[in-house]
Design an enzyme around this catalytic site. Sequence first.
Site, mmCIF file in Angstrom:
data_model
loop_
_atom_site.group_PDB
_atom_site.id
_atom_site.type_symbol
_atom_site.label_atom_id
_atom_site.label_comp_id
_atom_site.label_asym_id
_atom_site.label_seq_id
_atom_site.Cartn_x
_atom_site.Cartn_y
_atom_site.Cartn_z
ATOM 1 N N HIS A 1 49.454 35.229 38.742
ATOM 2 C CA HIS A 1 50.757 35.331 39.398
ATOM 3 C C HIS A 1 51.549 34.038 39.390
ATOM 4 C CE1 HIS A 1 48.794 33.231 42.684
ATOM 5 N NE2 HIS A 1 49.921 33.194 43.369
HETATM 6 C C1 UD1 Z 1 54.306 32.568 46.893
HETATM 7 C C2 UD1 Z 1 53.891 31.117 46.990
HETATM 8 C C3 UD1 Z 1 52.555 30.944 46.296
HETATM 9 C C4 UD1 Z 1 51.529 31.919 46.832
HETATM 10 C C5 UD1 Z 1 52.064 33.342 46.769
HETATM 11 C C6 UD1 Z 1 51.005 34.247 47.358
HETATM 12 C C7 UD1 Z 1 55.760 29.537 47.031
HETATM 13 C C8 UD1 Z 1 56.543 28.543 46.273
HETATM 14 N N1 UD1 Z 1 54.857 30.240 46.362
HETATM 15 O O1 UD1 Z 1 54.527 32.796 45.520
HETATM 16 O O2 UD1 Z 1 52.108 29.620 46.510
HETATM 17 O O3 UD1 Z 1 50.398 31.846 46.008
HETATM 18 O O4 UD1 Z 1 53.326 33.409 47.453
HETATM 19 O O5 UD1 Z 1 51.338 34.933 48.407
HETATM 20 O O6 UD1 Z 1 55.959 29.658 48.217
HETATM 21 N N2 UD1 Z 1 59.227 40.353 43.746
HETATM 22 C C9 UD1 Z 1 59.335 41.534 43.053
HETATM 23 N N3 UD1 Z 1 59.290 42.708 43.745
HETATM 24 C C10 UD1 Z 1 59.186 42.736 45.095
HETATM 25 C C11 UD1 Z 1 59.103 41.515 45.802
HETATM 26 C C12 UD1 Z 1 59.117 40.331 45.088
HETATM 27 O O7 UD1 Z 1 59.435 41.521 41.835
HETATM 28 O O8 UD1 Z 1 59.141 43.817 45.671
HETATM 29 C C13 UD1 Z 1 59.184 39.111 42.989
HETATM 30 C C14 UD1 Z 1 60.181 38.086 43.481
HETATM 31 O O9 UD1 Z 1 61.408 38.252 42.853
HETATM 32 C C15 UD1 Z 1 59.439 36.827 43.088
HETATM 33 C C16 UD1 Z 1 57.981 37.184 43.324
HETATM 34 O O10 UD1 Z 1 57.902 38.568 43.212
HETATM 35 O O11 UD1 Z 1 59.623 36.546 41.717
HETATM 36 C C17 UD1 Z 1 57.463 36.769 44.686
HETATM 37 O O12 UD1 Z 1 58.188 35.749 45.129
HETATM 38 P P1 UD1 Z 1 57.779 34.453 45.937
HETATM 39 O O13 UD1 Z 1 58.142 34.684 47.357
HETATM 40 O O14 UD1 Z 1 58.313 33.286 45.211
HETATM 41 O O15 UD1 Z 1 56.234 34.429 45.977
HETATM 42 P P2 UD1 Z 1 55.163 34.122 44.942
HETATM 43 O O16 UD1 Z 1 55.621 33.765 43.599
HETATM 44 O O17 UD1 Z 1 54.271 35.292 45.101
HETATM 45 N N1 UDP Z 2 44.456 38.631 47.263
HETATM 46 C C1 UDP Z 2 44.342 39.926 47.745
HETATM 47 N N2 UDP Z 2 44.823 40.961 46.984
HETATM 48 C C2 UDP Z 2 45.416 40.763 45.774
HETATM 49 C C3 UDP Z 2 45.518 39.441 45.283
HETATM 50 C C4 UDP Z 2 45.035 38.406 46.062
HETATM 51 O O1 UDP Z 2 43.828 40.153 48.838
HETATM 52 O O2 UDP Z 2 45.822 41.744 45.145
HETATM 53 C C5 UDP Z 2 43.938 37.533 48.087
HETATM 54 C C6 UDP Z 2 42.931 36.616 47.393
HETATM 55 O O3 UDP Z 2 41.638 37.111 47.482
HETATM 56 C C7 UDP Z 2 43.111 35.327 48.156
HETATM 57 C C8 UDP Z 2 44.566 35.320 48.450
HETATM 58 O O4 UDP Z 2 45.012 36.672 48.402
HETATM 59 O O5 UDP Z 2 42.456 35.371 49.394
HETATM 60 C C9 UDP Z 2 45.201 34.440 47.412
HETATM 61 O O6 UDP Z 2 46.460 34.805 47.191
HETATM 62 P P1 UDP Z 2 47.282 34.377 45.936
HETATM 63 O O7 UDP Z 2 46.423 34.345 44.735
HETATM 64 O O8 UDP Z 2 48.448 35.270 45.934
HETATM 65 O O9 UDP Z 2 47.766 32.930 46.365
HETATM 66 P P2 UDP Z 2 47.245 31.438 46.159
HETATM 67 O O10 UDP Z 2 45.870 31.326 46.705
HETATM 68 O O11 UDP Z 2 47.339 31.128 44.702
HETATM 69 O O12 UDP Z 2 48.222 30.648 46.958
#
Ligand code: UD1
Ligand code: UDP
Length: 360
Positions: A206
């Site tokens: 992701h």
């Molecule tokens: C954020 C965190 C990351 C963490 C992750 C896990 C930051 C900078 N990053 O990243 O460290 O690992 O959460 O929870 O804070 N989207 C869709 N459909 C939807 C909703 C969202 O396509 O229904 C897309 C958004 O446009 C975006 C992404 O999914 O591109 C999620 O956005 P964002 O809030 O930036 O979170 P992550 O990239 O998941």
């Molecule tokens: N996770 C989950 N379901 C998913 C993907 C991730 O429960 O479909 C859990 C994973 O086991 C871990 C946490 O979410 O505990 C990590 O999230 P993610 O990889 O989104 O974020 P990061 O750790 O890179 O910030």
Amino acid sequence: MKILTILGARPQFIKAGSVSRQISKYNDIKEVIVHTGQHYDTNMSDIFFDEMKIKKPDYFLGIGGKSHGAMTGQMIEKIEEVAIKENPDFIIVYGDTNSTLAGAIVSSKLHIKLVHIEAGLRSFNMQMPEEVNRILTDRVSNLLFCPTDTAVKNLKNENFPFNTLNFRQEIYKVGDVMQDGAMFYRNFATKPSYDIKSDYILCTIHRAENTDDVKKLTNIFESLNQISKDIQIILPLHPRTKKMLTNLNINTHNLTIIEPVGYLEMVWLIDNCSFVMTDSGGLQKEAYFFKKPCITLRDETEWVELVECGANTLTGANKEKIINAYKNVVKFKDENLPLNLYGGGKASENIVKELLGFMQ
Ligand code: UD1
Ligand code: UDP
């Protein structure tokens, strides 16, 4: 004592759950939880909190799915309103997300003491939004709770702690709150209803550095397709990855693609897999907690001790490195792993004790 906890991403709720369970042992500490809404998963509803035995948020700000600037800005505005109303002694933030940074900025503007849990982690990759978020948050935190010796060392190398006339910083190594969660939730692990073979790889992708780079994403999926000829690959798919795969028409037919799974199912998938392939920060450690090797599809990691002990192999998005790591993973012997890299599940207990001490 009143604490305002700012949460946004799913892993933050999992980690904060452990700390909240400790806090609830003390009648004289009140915790107010703010959910910024950053997390993409629509099923993070009441059921999520019940299932996870996590206190439901007191405020839901509903800010997610926006550009990073818009998201962070709107969070600052809304968190500030809540902080003024609640007037807490501490604001607690976790990790490195935009919600973390927003909470940190509010606390520094309002002169509320800031506690950063998972402080001191560094990837040294300033293109990662998470790296910028964690560095800025560390700088304005009063209590820096580090999960590892490496995190403490990183802060020392950057000349932390910064102490001035009206600003005091303290650094503590307390262990990793994610281990507390993994140990707690292991007892509630739930087998998903998908068709799961006895040997499978659990995979998540992701991170923007992979999803938003055509070459990297293509390399990763070509490698996965090749490996999936030998072994099932289960891949809970993040929405951004899904969007990119569709746009680029990347072939995923041989992979078991599923919706993002709830944490209790995730724990089951980790506990029962052959090994993990991921670009997630948290999952790298969870693999270790469940004694599974991990191939990390990034060029660097914050969890360097896992690479040093051989539990984790960094491959980036390089096809040759990914395939080699896959071939070598069978040599992994979990009995050689160091036992206690992350504090053994006592991090939340340590954190709450230090918080109480700081108030005296
Ligand atoms: C954020 C965190 C990351 C963490 C992750 C896990 C930051 C900078 N990053 O990243 O460290 O690992 O959460 O929870 O804070 N989207 C869709 N459909 C939807 C909703 C969202 O396509 O229904 C897309 C958004 O446009 C975006 C992404 O999914 O591109 C999620 O956005 P964002 O809030 O930036 O979170 P992550 O990239 O998941
Ligand atoms: N996770 C989950 N379901 C998913 C993907 C991730 O429960 O479909 C859990 C994973 O086991 C871990 C946490 O979410 O505990 C990590 O999230 P993610 O990889 O989104 O974020 P990061 O750790 O890179 O910030």
